[in-house]
Design a protein around this motif. Sequence first.
Motif, mmCIF file in Angstrom:
data_model
loop_
_atom_site.group_PDB
_atom_site.id
_atom_site.type_symbol
_atom_site.label_atom_id
_atom_site.label_comp_id
_atom_site.label_asym_id
_atom_site.label_seq_id
_atom_site.Cartn_x
_atom_site.Cartn_y
_atom_site.Cartn_z
ATOM 1 N N LYS A 42 0.832 -1.192 0.000
ATOM 2 C CA LYS A 42 0.000 0.000 0.000
ATOM 3 C C LYS A 42 0.876 1.255 0.000
ATOM 4 C CE LYS A 42 -4.232 -1.573 2.324
ATOM 5 N NZ LYS A 42 -5.166 -1.230 3.419
ATOM 6 N N LEU A 43 0.329 2.335 -0.532
ATOM 7 C CA LEU A 43 1.023 3.619 -0.514
ATOM 8 C C LEU A 43 1.190 4.084 0.929
ATOM 9 C CD1 LEU A 43 2.102 6.062 -2.204
ATOM 10 C CD2 LEU A 43 -0.190 7.050 -1.971
ATOM 11 N N PRO A 44 2.421 4.398 1.351
ATOM 12 C CA PRO A 44 2.622 4.822 2.743
ATOM 13 C C PRO A 44 2.207 6.278 2.962
ATOM 14 C CG PRO A 44 4.700 4.885 1.551
ATOM 15 C CD PRO A 44 3.686 4.315 0.589
ATOM 16 N N VAL A 45 2.014 6.633 4.218
ATOM 17 C CA VAL A 45 1.840 8.028 4.629
ATOM 18 C C VAL A 45 3.161 8.466 5.245
ATOM 19 C CG1 VAL A 45 0.585 9.644 6.105
ATOM 20 C CG2 VAL A 45 -0.625 7.705 5.060
ATOM 21 N N PRO A 46 3.871 9.420 4.638
ATOM 22 C CA PRO A 46 5.179 9.824 5.180
ATOM 23 C C PRO A 46 5.044 10.433 6.569
ATOM 24 C CG PRO A 46 4.878 10.635 2.934
ATOM 25 C CD PRO A 46 3.547 10.135 3.391
ATOM 26 N N GLY A 481 7.182 6.881 -2.419
ATOM 27 C CA GLY A 481 6.066 7.387 -1.637
ATOM 28 C C GLY A 481 6.453 8.335 -0.524
ATOM 29 N N GLN A 482 7.644 8.963 -0.611
ATOM 30 C CA GLN A 482 8.123 9.824 0.472
ATOM 31 C C GLN A 482 8.257 11.286 0.049
ATOM 32 O OE1 GLN A 482 8.554 8.685 3.672
ATOM 33 N NE2 GLN A 482 7.674 6.798 2.835
ATOM 34 N N ALA A 483 7.650 11.680 -1.077
ATOM 35 C CA ALA A 483 7.672 13.085 -1.487
ATOM 36 C C ALA A 483 6.622 13.864 -0.681
ATOM 37 C CB ALA A 483 7.416 13.209 -2.988
ATOM 38 N N ILE A 484 6.588 15.174 -0.891
ATOM 39 C CA ILE A 484 5.772 16.020 -0.010
ATOM 40 C C ILE A 484 4.401 16.373 -0.572
ATOM 41 C CG2 ILE A 484 7.847 17.041 0.996
ATOM 42 C CD1 ILE A 484 7.148 19.618 -0.630
ATOM 43 N N ASP A 485 4.261 16.426 -1.889
ATOM 44 C CA ASP A 485 3.068 17.071 -2.454
ATOM 45 C C ASP A 485 1.774 16.321 -2.220
ATOM 46 O OD1 ASP A 485 3.561 19.662 -4.326
ATOM 47 O OD2 ASP A 485 5.370 18.454 -4.195
#
Length: 594
Positions: A42-46, A481-485
């Motif tokens: 799954k896409l993580p939440v940074p 999945g660790q970028a900010i936007d």
Amino acid sequence: MLGFLRTMVGKSGMVKPSCLVRPVAVTRITGRYLAHQESLPKLPVPPLKQTCDRYLAVLEPIVEEDELQHTRRLLEEFQTGGVGERLQKGLERRARKMENWLSDWWLKVAYLDYRMPVVVHSSPGVVLPRMEFHDRQGQMRFAAKMISGVLNFKTMIDNETLPVEHLGGQALCMHQYYQVLSSCRIPGTKSDSIVNYSQGRRPPSHITVVHNFQFFVLDVYNRPKTWAKAYSTLIKDRTNKESVRAIQKSIITVCLDAPMPRASEEQYRSRAAVQMLHGGGSRWNSGNRWFDKTIQFIIGEDGSCGVIYEHAPAEGPPIIKLIDHVVEYMKQSEMVRTPMVPLPMPRKLRFNITPEIKNNIEKAKQNLNIMVQDLDVRVIVFPHFGKNVPKSHKMSPDAFIQIALQLAYYRMYKVCCATYESASLRMFRLGRTDTIRSASIDSAKFVKAMDNSAIQNMEKVALFEKAVRGHRTYTDMAIRGQAIDRHLLGLKLTAIEDLTSLPEIFMDTSYAKALHYNLSTSQVPAKTDCVMCFGPVVPDGYGVCYNPMDEHINFAVSAFNSCEDTNASRMAQTLEEALVDLRDLLEQTPKAKL
């Protein structure tokens, strides 16, 4: 003429190509697609602090110091006052419950809720190499081969035998491949929707062909096809609804265009780009389009050809993969012939045009012509080098080009600007994109030093290499999945759903500047010698797409004529100069001294 096309479309899957996408099995593999999708992470939440710290670093080269200080205070309050943590926990709860916490939001915010026309403002076009035919018979033969190639690719999708793609040894999400055929965008007053007809009990077995502004249904499989109820009367709503539905349900649309206005060889690619993006206006080929259709292959009588696709279901790479397959398929000279299977004759789609509809058409023509006149597109083939030069210096070609774009923009405007580059999130289930922020502290230091004669070349090279490494690092961070936007967007949308007021960081001037992408860019590499093109995303911005080949680079640069400060030709020329200067800087600085 379309009857001639009908006789030329044979059964797909009969070619044994040498360098096409090859199915993983000869028969259907039921459930393979779903099993693969469920195996993806799954896409993580940074982490919240990580994103806040990186957000400040992103802002540094594009906002004034006093604005940055104000934003720093807002972020401290956001993190320590409990609001940020509350939103972060809400986003993490959403991530646990959903396949992908971002995908539904992104589809709505970026595409379906977007109220500007999809033409120019959203839908990309692709310019393919010019073909050698110059008459209708050649146009028909090419169209038939192209349709057969699409059906060959579709067979792998239908049979779930499409090879899974990998990046760095990790399997990628294949969901977008299953969304682009037999699908269409459906207009809505406040929000549009996407309908995919391929998953139904009786998936479509026809394409639509449009020629001379008239639409036709062409069956491409010799099996019975269930049509909607026969018309009991010629009531306009029924007729129009069924005609539109036939277009929406079709696998693809094929646009058989009239010749473009004559152009020199130098102008040809740029003229072809606008044909793919919008058709050239109401006097040329814009009436030969159904702009909500996911994929439209465009074939001009003069040999111009390409694609326009509606962006909501997929990003560029799956479209390019389909195009590469079709182009390679059409190159095959030897085809295994089977007995000719008769297909039904094409059926013309009828529309009842009332005075009100006619008035709407006239308004649409006027609005489209305004957009056509406003869009300036310049397609260039940069001949001096391709991926070979950056690779010879152990640099990422994409990072090399992105720093050249930063240099070109700085040379034109003496400032750095918010820059968007698309990063794929397909390592994750239902992944779409995040943003690579190409304007960085390191790139800003380099572009300010590049033309400073007081700075030695060795120092410039060191700054250049650091900027390239920084871009590569941000790219790796983004695809994992660790970028900010998208994280900031998720926090904002969580606040809209859960809070009575929006946190100040999202109403801050810095946030508006960060999202005002004067440079909207994308690398869409292809095996085919083609280039994708799209319009700017802000009135005073540029759209830049590029396809780095081994020894040259295809660029498409767009701008709006209504903005006095932008000029697509000037940007393209400045970008060429920047690329050459970067190569010369590396080659003229002795390696022994680095």
